[in-house]
Design an enzyme around this catalytic site. Structure first.
Site, PDB file in Angstrom:
ATOM      1  N   SER A  24       0.833  -1.206   0.000  1.00  0.00           N
ATOM      2  CA  SER A  24       0.000   0.000   0.000  1.00  0.00           C
ATOM      3  C   SER A  24       0.866   1.254   0.000  1.00  0.00           C
ATOM      4  O   SER A  24       2.006   1.226   0.464  1.00  0.00           O
ATOM      5  CB  SER A  24      -0.876   0.017   1.263  1.00  0.00           C
ATOM      6  OG  SER A  24      -1.533   1.259   1.398  1.00  0.00           O
ATOM      7  N   TYR A  52      -1.907  -0.551  10.835  1.00  0.00           N
ATOM      8  CA  TYR A  52      -1.938  -1.019   9.438  1.00  0.00           C
ATOM      9  C   TYR A  52      -0.702  -0.577   8.654  1.00  0.00           C
ATOM     10  O   TYR A  52      -0.085  -1.393   7.938  1.00  0.00           O
ATOM     11  CB  TYR A  52      -3.209  -0.485   8.783  1.00  0.00           C
ATOM     12  CG  TYR A  52      -3.374  -0.769   7.307  1.00  0.00           C
ATOM     13  CD1 TYR A  52      -3.944  -1.964   6.860  1.00  0.00           C
ATOM     14  CD2 TYR A  52      -3.004   0.179   6.344  1.00  0.00           C
ATOM     15  CE1 TYR A  52      -4.133  -2.205   5.497  1.00  0.00           C
ATOM     16  CE2 TYR A  52      -3.185  -0.060   4.990  1.00  0.00           C
ATOM     17  CZ  TYR A  52      -3.746  -1.259   4.577  1.00  0.00           C
ATOM     18  OH  TYR A  52      -3.925  -1.480   3.227  1.00  0.00           O
TER      19      TYR A  52
HETATM   20  P1  NAD Z   1     -11.565  -6.066   0.284  1.00  0.00           P
HETATM   21  O1  NAD Z   1     -12.245  -5.937   1.601  1.00  0.00           O
HETATM   22  O2  NAD Z   1     -12.420  -6.201  -0.899  1.00  0.00           O
HETATM   23  O3  NAD Z   1     -10.570  -7.323   0.316  1.00  0.00           O
HETATM   24  C1  NAD Z   1      -9.854  -7.681   1.470  1.00  0.00           C
HETATM   25  C2  NAD Z   1     -10.103  -9.153   1.698  1.00  0.00           C
HETATM   26  O4  NAD Z   1      -9.248  -9.614   2.747  1.00  0.00           O
HETATM   27  C3  NAD Z   1     -11.500  -9.487   2.148  1.00  0.00           C
HETATM   28  O5  NAD Z   1     -12.372  -9.692   1.071  1.00  0.00           O
HETATM   29  C4  NAD Z   1     -11.288 -10.746   2.966  1.00  0.00           C
HETATM   30  O6  NAD Z   1     -11.637 -11.888   2.215  1.00  0.00           O
HETATM   31  C5  NAD Z   1      -9.811 -10.778   3.236  1.00  0.00           C
HETATM   32  N1  NAD Z   1      -9.566 -10.924   4.665  1.00  0.00           N
HETATM   33  C6  NAD Z   1      -9.518  -9.960   5.599  1.00  0.00           C
HETATM   34  N2  NAD Z   1      -9.316 -10.519   6.825  1.00  0.00           N
HETATM   35  C7  NAD Z   1      -9.234 -11.861   6.621  1.00  0.00           C
HETATM   36  C8  NAD Z   1      -9.029 -12.973   7.471  1.00  0.00           C
HETATM   37  N3  NAD Z   1      -8.828 -12.826   8.804  1.00  0.00           N
HETATM   38  N4  NAD Z   1      -9.023 -14.205   6.935  1.00  0.00           N
HETATM   39  C9  NAD Z   1      -9.214 -14.380   5.599  1.00  0.00           C
HETATM   40  N5  NAD Z   1      -9.397 -13.369   4.740  1.00  0.00           N
HETATM   41  C10 NAD Z   1      -9.393 -12.120   5.256  1.00  0.00           C
HETATM   42  O7  NAD Z   1     -10.588  -4.820   0.177  1.00  0.00           O
HETATM   43  P2  NAD Z   1      -9.371  -4.466  -0.803  1.00  0.00           P
HETATM   44  O8  NAD Z   1      -9.196  -3.022  -0.623  1.00  0.00           O
HETATM   45  O9  NAD Z   1      -9.562  -5.032  -2.129  1.00  0.00           O
HETATM   46  O10 NAD Z   1      -8.143  -5.173  -0.080  1.00  0.00           O
HETATM   47  C11 NAD Z   1      -7.215  -6.003  -0.739  1.00  0.00           C
HETATM   48  C12 NAD Z   1      -5.794  -5.623  -0.338  1.00  0.00           C
HETATM   49  O11 NAD Z   1      -5.516  -4.316  -0.854  1.00  0.00           O
HETATM   50  C13 NAD Z   1      -5.521  -5.558   1.161  1.00  0.00           C
HETATM   51  O12 NAD Z   1      -4.273  -6.145   1.430  1.00  0.00           O
HETATM   52  C14 NAD Z   1      -5.446  -4.061   1.422  1.00  0.00           C
HETATM   53  O13 NAD Z   1      -4.629  -3.769   2.540  1.00  0.00           O
HETATM   54  C15 NAD Z   1      -4.834  -3.582   0.132  1.00  0.00           C
HETATM   55  N6  NAD Z   1      -4.972  -2.150  -0.154  1.00  0.00           N
HETATM   56  C16 NAD Z   1      -6.206  -1.602  -0.330  1.00  0.00           C
HETATM   57  C17 NAD Z   1      -6.298  -0.248  -0.595  1.00  0.00           C
HETATM   58  C18 NAD Z   1      -7.629   0.430  -0.796  1.00  0.00           C
HETATM   59  O14 NAD Z   1      -7.673   1.648  -0.843  1.00  0.00           O
HETATM   60  N7  NAD Z   1      -8.716  -0.288  -0.913  1.00  0.00           N
HETATM   61  C19 NAD Z   1      -5.143   0.526  -0.679  1.00  0.00           C
HETATM   62  C20 NAD Z   1      -3.909  -0.066  -0.513  1.00  0.00           C
HETATM   63  C21 NAD Z   1      -3.838  -1.421  -0.243  1.00  0.00           C
END
Ligand code: NAD
Ligand code: MG
Length: 297
Positions: free
Chosen positions: A189, A202
């Protein structure tokens, strides 16, 4: 837009809508969200870049992981996704989309905070797909907390386990199955470099993912296994709509980027396809920033 190759203006490619201040219970599902994150299911066009490959994507039920699952399947890969049991509705939708692309889909619900589940996740994937060539460590937990005094030990531990320990357990279990040519892609991120004041647990997990990626990439390159990372900026997903930001901050999410709008999961998928495919054979230990133009170190 007709597909990801359509020539248009990135400023207006997706609307700079004012997002609603959603406050879903974590992990949140897209089934509960309006507007829906754009996953690329209506636009992504494959061209055989991952023909016959077998991929495991954690958190593949929604958001970035789901967009990657759809893209990988349309590029010719069989795909296993992991997710939490309460995300079954979202996961079913992605399984259907993978199958609609003519590929095998495997759904393995469970909690990545549990080391035994992480190991079984890999073994079950290998059993059901007949092997593993691409691992995407993408599951993540992000819960904003105003002050350090209110950040309890349980959340600190859960965030570390979900974002860092699970990546270690899953990668370690996967290693004995990965042949030369295989790739590992970790979702980090912008927070790794620019920690928000409300993400004190985080942000350091993402810095850890960056250095895990760099260190492991050096170790595995001589074995022909490439390790890279993708660093998203502000993307409209369930994670953001379920406490990842204070709800009142959601309407402005992404407006601070040079593009002036929030990103959509569909805009991340091509970065993962590039890093997963042999076309990036000389790219190792790299972090591909997909963040709307925010400068990174
Ligand atoms: P999202 O909520 O759609 O996906 C995150 C997924 O993580 C969830 O769907 C869930 O299945 C899984 N998860 C969380 N806790 C869990 C657990 N204890 N056991 C099993 N699965 C678990 O959100 P997203 O934004 O697509 O996130 C995906 C990745 O992107 C993450 O690593 C997040 O940190 C990263 N990210 C997101 C952003 C943003 O702005 N959305 C920015 C930078 C990084
Ligand atoms: Mg989800």
């Amino acid at each position: 837009m007709t597909d990801q190759y359509t020539f248009d203006n990135p400023v207006t490619r997706y609307p700079a809508t004012t997002l609603p201040p959603l406050d879903l219970e974590a992990p949140g599902t897209e089934a509960e969200m309006t507007p829906k994150p754009v996953l690329g299911d209506e636009t992504y066009r494959g061209s055989g870049r991952l023909e016959g490959r077998r991929a495991l994507i954690t958190g593949g039920d929604s958001g970035i992981g789901a967009a990657v699952a759809i893209a990988f399947a349309r590029e010719g890969a069989d795909v296993a996704i992991s997710y939490l049991p309460e995300e079954e509705t979202d996961a079913r939708r992605i399984v259907d989309l993978i199958e609609a692309a003519g590929r095998t889909a495997v759904a393995i619900p469970g909690d990545v905070k549990d080391a035994a589940y992480c190991r079984e996740l890999v073994e079950s994937t290998v059993r059901q797909l007949g092997g593993l060539d691409i691992l995407v460590n993408n599951a993540g937990k992000q819960q904003s907390v105003e002050s350090l005094e209110d950040l309890d030990d349980q959340q600190f531990d859960d965030t570390m386990r979900t974002n860092v320990y699970a990546m270690f357990w899953i990668t370690k279990a996967a290693l004995r199955h990965l042949k030369p040519g295989s790739t590992i892609i970790n979702t980090t991120s912008i927070q790794a470099y620019m920690g928000s004041p409300t993400l004190v647990d985080y942000a350091p997990t993402k810095a850890a993912i960056n250095s895990f990626t760099t260190a492991l990439s050096q170790q595995l390159a001589p074995k022909g296994i490439r390790v890279n990372a993708v660093a998203p900026g502000p993307i409209w997903t369930a994670l953001q709509a379920s406490g990842g930001q204070p709800p009142e901050a959601l309407p402005e999410l992404g407006q601070q980027t040079p593009l002036g709008r929030v990103g959509q999961p569909a805009e991340l998928a091509p970065a993962y396809v590039f890093l997963a495919s042999p076309e990036s054979s000389y790219v190792i230990g790299e972090t591909l920033n997909v963040n709307g133009g925010m400068p990174t170190p």
